[in-house]
Scaffold this active site. Structure first.
Site, short mmCIF file in Angstrom:
data_model
loop_
_atom_site.label_atom_id
_atom_site.label_comp_id
_atom_site.label_asym_id
_atom_site.label_seq_id
_atom_site.Cartn_x
_atom_site.Cartn_y
_atom_site.Cartn_z
N ALA A 133 -50.14 -16.86 19.83
CA ALA A 133 -50.73 -17.64 20.92
C ALA A 133 -49.62 -18.05 21.89
O ALA A 133 -48.45 -18.06 21.53
CB ALA A 133 -51.45 -18.88 20.39
N PHE A 134 -50.01 -18.41 23.11
CA PHE A 134 -49.01 -18.77 24.12
C PHE A 134 -48.17 -19.96 23.68
O PHE A 134 -47.05 -20.15 24.16
CB PHE A 134 -49.69 -19.06 25.47
CG PHE A 134 -50.26 -20.45 25.59
CD1 PHE A 134 -49.49 -21.50 26.06
CD2 PHE A 134 -51.56 -20.72 25.21
CE1 PHE A 134 -50.00 -22.79 26.15
CE2 PHE A 134 -52.09 -21.99 25.29
CZ PHE A 134 -51.31 -23.03 25.76
N LYS A 135 -48.71 -20.77 22.76
CA LYS A 135 -47.99 -21.96 22.32
C LYS A 135 -46.67 -21.62 21.64
O LYS A 135 -45.83 -22.50 21.45
CB LYS A 135 -48.87 -22.80 21.40
CG LYS A 135 -50.05 -23.46 22.14
CD LYS A 135 -50.79 -24.43 21.24
CE LYS A 135 -51.87 -25.19 21.99
NZ LYS A 135 -53.06 -24.34 22.29
N ASP A 136 -46.45 -20.36 21.27
CA ASP A 136 -45.16 -19.96 20.71
C ASP A 136 -44.02 -20.18 21.70
O ASP A 136 -42.90 -20.49 21.29
CB ASP A 136 -45.19 -18.48 20.30
CG ASP A 136 -46.00 -18.27 19.02
OD1 ASP A 136 -45.97 -19.16 18.15
OD2 ASP A 136 -46.64 -17.21 18.91
N GLY A 146 -43.38 -23.91 21.34
CA GLY A 146 -42.90 -24.26 20.00
C GLY A 146 -41.47 -23.80 19.76
O GLY A 146 -40.64 -24.56 19.25
#
Ligand SMILES: *Cc1c(COP(=O)(O)O)cnc(C)c1O
Length: 423
Positions: free
Chosen positions: A95-98, A101
């Site tokens: 997901a783009f949240k990588d 993160g």
């Protein structure tokens, strides 16, 4: 009150209950951007971030952090001659949240090393945030992570991403809802005894160090399309409005973008606000695009701030459309049958927004729409099973099935949670 970057990273939330924003958004040099077609994503990312952080981190350290954090691709998939999908799901948690993160964890480790400190991160997740935080912080020195998730309420792949890490990552399945998990984490942050004993820090999506790396792929996409198109419209499936706020920050720093479109599910607080001028927060409703089930998007104040709360000026740059679950399903079906491409339920709202916008607004010559594909569809298998769509799982997922699953199960009890943290 203004603080330095390090303080904003570790405090996450300022004492006045607002959100941290850079005091100035410096301009990226036009000549620098003109050369971007010859540069890689990490190089473009560095030039964007350095403009913002040059007083806080040395060029050498920042470059090393970015090379390590942004070590996966964000390719464009062309759906139509003027419509592209920006695939942001090739990182470890799909997901783009990588991007957020991985960058946040390395920034924190950078400052901790300087001060020889250790911290404990607490985070509650409904699915996607936890995976990106767990995999982003895995084996990062000086940082322990505890992740709370609602038992039985995340998808099988999401659960594996949370529970197969070991080392400095611990997952706790709470017998309750996401809201219960969030309440436990909040209570822990307000508990004096815990704060005395442990160095607690949040990895919440409003942390400024998660926002900055989300500018990188907007800049990289501009670099790829700038010779072919004169106008770029970014379409961002939005929940807490962090992803789109980052894009708008990049625009404020000089990235040439014509407009942003926020696509939402039935949680339509922002499209309603743009239409009526009234911001009405309300309890979130559950949808197929569940990572966007937000009833009071935290980052929207950052967007308002960039426009000095001027609604008319904001509306020139931001358009927003909302879609219900039936529309999401029919968009997934259409893109699959007509374009031989599978979009996740979140990305489907973006595709729908392109269709709506093409009807609602007159396009200028040489305009391209770029839909941000926020997650890999395999993270949300139920809807595809029901629709008879087969999804191929990427390598990252195949590795998960052979790993040992370690997870603590806990009642929804603060005393139990606190006892565990202290022990
Ligand atoms: C988190 C998430 C979103 C929403 O992003 P915001 O920055 O909160 O607007 C959209 N899609 C997916 C798959 C997500 O995980």
């Amino acid at each position: 009150m203004s603080v330095d970057f390090e303080t904003a990273v570790f405090n996450s939330l300022p004492a006045d209950k607002g959100l941290y924003m850079p005091t100035v958004l410096p301009q990226i040099d036009e000549e620098v951007m003109a050369n971007w077609d010859k540069k890689s994503l990490p190089e473009i990312a560095f030039e964007t971030a350095y403009a913002l952080l040059k007083d806080d981190i040395s060029a050498e350290d920042l470059k090393a952090i970015i090379d390590d954090a942004a070590n996966f691709d964000a390719p464009l998939h062309q759906l139509e001659k003027d419509v592209f999908v920006l695939e942001l799901f090739h990182g470890p948690s799909l997901a783009f949240k990588d991007f957020g993160g991985r960058f946040m964890s390395r920034i924190m480790a950078h400052f901790l090393k300087k001060e020889q400190k250790e911290i404990q991160i607490l985070v509650a997740t409904s699915g996607d945030t936890g995976g990106a935080v767990a995999l982003g912080f895995l084996n990062v020195p000086g940082i322990k992570v505890t992740i709370l998730y609602p038992k039985g309420k995340v998808s099988p792949i999401q659960e594996l991403q949370l529970t197969t890490n070991g080392n400095n990552i611990q997952a706790i399945a709470i017998d309750g809802t996401f809201d219960d998990c969030q309440a436990l984490v909040k209570k822990a942050f307000h508990d004096e005894e815990l704060n005395e004993k442990l160095n607690l820090t949040s990895a919440n999506s409003i942390n400024i160090s998660r926002l900055i790396p989300q500018m990188f792929y907007y800049a990289n996409t501009y670099a790829k399309l700038k010779d072919q198109f004169d106008n770029l419209i970014f379409v961002t499936p939005s929940g807490n409005f962090g992803n789109i706020a980052a894009g708008m920050m990049a625009w404020k720093m000089g990235l040439p973008v014509s407009r942003f479109i926020a696509a939402t599910n039935s949680n339509d607080i922002v499209p309603e606000f743009l239409e009526t001028g009234i911001y009405k927060a309300r309890p979130s409703v559950q949808t197929l695009a569940n990572a966007m089930d937000v009833g009071d998007p935290s980052n929207f104040v950052r967007i308002l701030d960039m426009f000095d709360n001027n609604l008319e000026q904001l509306k020139e740059m931001l358009t927003s459309y909302s879609y219900n679950d039936e529309e999401i399903k029919s968009a997934i079906d259409y893109v699959y049958k007509e374009k031989s491409y599978v979009v996740c339920p979140h990305t489907a709202t973006g595709f729908l927004a392109v269709t709506s916008d093409k009807i609602a607004q007159k396009q200028q010559e040489k305009t391209a729409y770029v839909v941000l594909a926020t997650a890999h569809p395999c993270k949300f298998p139920d809807v595809f099973k029901e629709m008879g769509i087969m999804i191929e799982e990427p390598e990252q997922v195949k590795d998960l099935y052979v790993k040992e699953k370690i997870c603590l199960e806990m009642r929804n009890s603060f005393d139990e949670f606190k006892g565990h943290l202290v022990s």
